[in-house]
Scaffold this motif. Structure first.
Motif, PDB file in Angstrom:
ATOM      1  N   LYS A  50       0.823  -1.203   0.000  1.00 49.30           N
ATOM      2  CA  LYS A  50       0.000   0.000   0.000  1.00 49.30           C
ATOM      3  C   LYS A  50       0.864   1.262   0.000  1.00 49.30           C
ATOM      4  CE  LYS A  50      -4.103  -1.902   0.092  1.00 49.30           C
ATOM      5  NZ  LYS A  50      -5.078  -1.674  -0.994  1.00 49.30           N
ATOM      6  N   VAL A  51       2.039   1.174  -0.599  1.00 44.25           N
ATOM      7  CA  VAL A  51       2.942   2.323  -0.698  1.00 44.25           C
ATOM      8  C   VAL A  51       3.226   2.594  -2.174  1.00 44.25           C
ATOM      9  CG1 VAL A  51       5.203   3.266  -0.128  1.00 44.25           C
ATOM     10  CG2 VAL A  51       4.014   1.822   1.533  1.00 44.25           C
ATOM     11  N   LYS A  98      -8.690   5.781   1.287  1.00 41.11           N
ATOM     12  CA  LYS A  98      -8.262   6.865   2.176  1.00 41.11           C
ATOM     13  C   LYS A  98      -6.749   6.990   2.036  1.00 41.11           C
ATOM     14  CE  LYS A  98      -8.553   8.560   6.913  1.00 41.11           C
ATOM     15  NZ  LYS A  98      -9.014   8.287   8.293  1.00 41.11           N
ATOM     16  N   SER A  99      -6.303   8.089   1.472  1.00 40.48           N
ATOM     17  CA  SER A  99      -4.888   8.207   1.125  1.00 40.48           C
ATOM     18  C   SER A  99      -4.191   9.298   1.918  1.00 40.48           C
ATOM     19  CB  SER A  99      -4.732   8.472  -0.380  1.00 40.48           C
ATOM     20  OG  SER A  99      -5.480   9.606  -0.763  1.00 40.48           O
ATOM     21  N   ASN A 121     -10.265  19.946   0.159  1.00 37.26           N
ATOM     22  CA  ASN A 121     -11.708  19.744   0.046  1.00 37.26           C
ATOM     23  C   ASN A 121     -12.075  18.310  -0.345  1.00 37.26           C
ATOM     24  OD1 ASN A 121     -12.435  22.369   0.708  1.00 37.26           O
ATOM     25  ND2 ASN A 121     -12.259  23.081  -1.398  1.00 37.26           N
ATOM     26  N   ILE A 122     -11.076  17.447  -0.434  1.00 35.72           N
ATOM     27  CA  ILE A 122     -11.324  16.060  -0.832  1.00 35.72           C
ATOM     28  C   ILE A 122     -11.400  15.189   0.422  1.00 35.72           C
ATOM     29  CG2 ILE A 122     -10.487  14.102  -2.177  1.00 35.72           C
ATOM     30  CD1 ILE A 122      -8.943  16.073  -3.906  1.00 35.72           C
ATOM     31  N   ALA A 123     -12.517  14.499   0.548  1.00 34.75           N
ATOM     32  CA  ALA A 123     -12.701  13.629   1.720  1.00 34.75           C
ATOM     33  C   ALA A 123     -11.704  12.474   1.673  1.00 34.75           C
ATOM     34  CB  ALA A 123     -14.124  13.088   1.738  1.00 34.75           C
ATOM     35  N   ASN A 124     -11.271  12.051   2.849  1.00 35.50           N
ATOM     36  CA  ASN A 124     -10.383  10.896   2.994  1.00 35.50           C
ATOM     37  C   ASN A 124      -9.025  11.078   2.319  1.00 35.50           C
ATOM     38  OD1 ASN A 124     -12.305   9.458   4.486  1.00 35.50           O
ATOM     39  ND2 ASN A 124     -13.246   8.659   2.636  1.00 35.50           N
ATOM     40  N   THR A 125      -8.577  12.318   2.179  1.00 34.92           N
ATOM     41  CA  THR A 125      -7.260  12.591   1.615  1.00 34.92           C
ATOM     42  C   THR A 125      -6.569  13.658   2.450  1.00 34.92           C
ATOM     43  OG1 THR A 125      -7.973  12.057  -0.637  1.00 34.92           O
ATOM     44  CG2 THR A 125      -5.988  13.373  -0.409  1.00 34.92           C
ATOM     45  N   HIS A 134      -3.819   3.948   1.982  1.00 41.10           N
ATOM     46  CA  HIS A 134      -2.729   3.938   1.000  1.00 41.10           C
ATOM     47  C   HIS A 134      -1.804   5.118   1.249  1.00 41.10           C
ATOM     48  CE1 HIS A 134      -1.529   2.054  -2.909  1.00 41.10           C
ATOM     49  NE2 HIS A 134      -0.764   3.142  -2.935  1.00 41.10           N
ATOM     50  N   LEU A 135      -0.498   4.866   1.155  1.00 44.81           N
ATOM     51  CA  LEU A 135       0.501   5.916   1.303  1.00 44.81           C
ATOM     52  C   LEU A 135       1.053   6.294  -0.063  1.00 44.81           C
ATOM     53  CD1 LEU A 135       2.780   4.941   4.348  1.00 44.81           C
ATOM     54  CD2 LEU A 135       0.951   6.619   4.285  1.00 44.81           C
TER      55      LEU A 135
END
Length: 213
Positions: free
Chosen positions: A122-123, A152-153, A170-174, A192-193
């Motif tokens: 996840k990198v 979710k990054s 303004n982007i959710a989960n970032t 995720h990274l």
């Protein structure tokens, strides 16, 4: 551990980077992660909660009834906690929830978190980049190209990039953070990274430093 470097269009650049085993492939310590996350969350608490106790209630201290002969318990004043509007017994007081952790333990926690992400593949390493103008759509296109728009990054950059930050907020989960702000909680919280090429070197120098907090 070798990882191919991609550009912001999601294409391989033909370059790769070696992720050090003593950062991305350590023996993970779940307890160190737990303590570091616990400290992070504790530090977010304001600790400003307060309720009035008996001595802080405004009102008369007149004895509301005679001491004996009423058949009920004696009572000194309406400030007593047993009456409505009276003080609270052992109520919350302002306090600091923070606690100390050793620097070595915090370093181990972050290494363990990075190890878990690397182990789960996840990198993603991307070329150092910037955005000319702050546009949410531009950042969404980057996430889409890297195939992480549904995850979710956490984007880790080597230095402050104002346009990248403004485009992502303004982007959710970032979330976008610099290497200095990287912490165990946000690493574990992200699915995720995404690490910029320059940030990889900074992370290595940060963990190799003897004064890392």
């Amino acid at each position: 551990m070798k990882v191919n470097i991609k550009n912001i269009k999601g294409e391989d650049t033909g370059k790769s980077v070696e992720l050090l085993d003593d950062i991305y492939a350590v023996e993970p310590s779940d307890h160190a992660i737990y303590l570091d996350v616990k400290q992070y969350l504790a530090n977010q608490r304001q600790g400003t909660h307060k309720s009035k106790e008996r001595a802080e209630i405004a009102g008369s201290t007149k004895k509301i009834k005679r001491q004996k002969g009423t058949g009920t318990a004696r009572a000194g004043s309406m400030k007593s906690p047993i009456f409505r509007g009276g003080g609270r017994v052992f109520g919350p007081r302002p306090r600091d929830y923070g606690f100390k952790l050793n620097k070595k333990l915090k370093k181990l926690a972050r290494k363990s978190a990075l190890t878990y992400k690397a182990k789960d593949e996840k990198v993603t390493i991307v070329e150092s980049f910037d955005i000319d103008t702050p546009k949410t759509k531009s950042f969404l296109n980057i996430l889409s190209s890297l195939a992480v728009q549904q995850e979710k990054s956490l984007l880790v950059v080597d230095n402050v990039k104002t346009n990248v930050y403004l485009s992502s907020r303004n982007i959710a989960n970032t979330k976008v953070v610099t290497v200095e702000k990287l912490n165990t909680y946000e690493i574990m919280s992200a699915s995720h990274l995404i690490i910029s090429e320059g940030a990889v070197e900074k992370i290595e120098s940060m963990f190799n430093s003897k004064v890392t907090a």
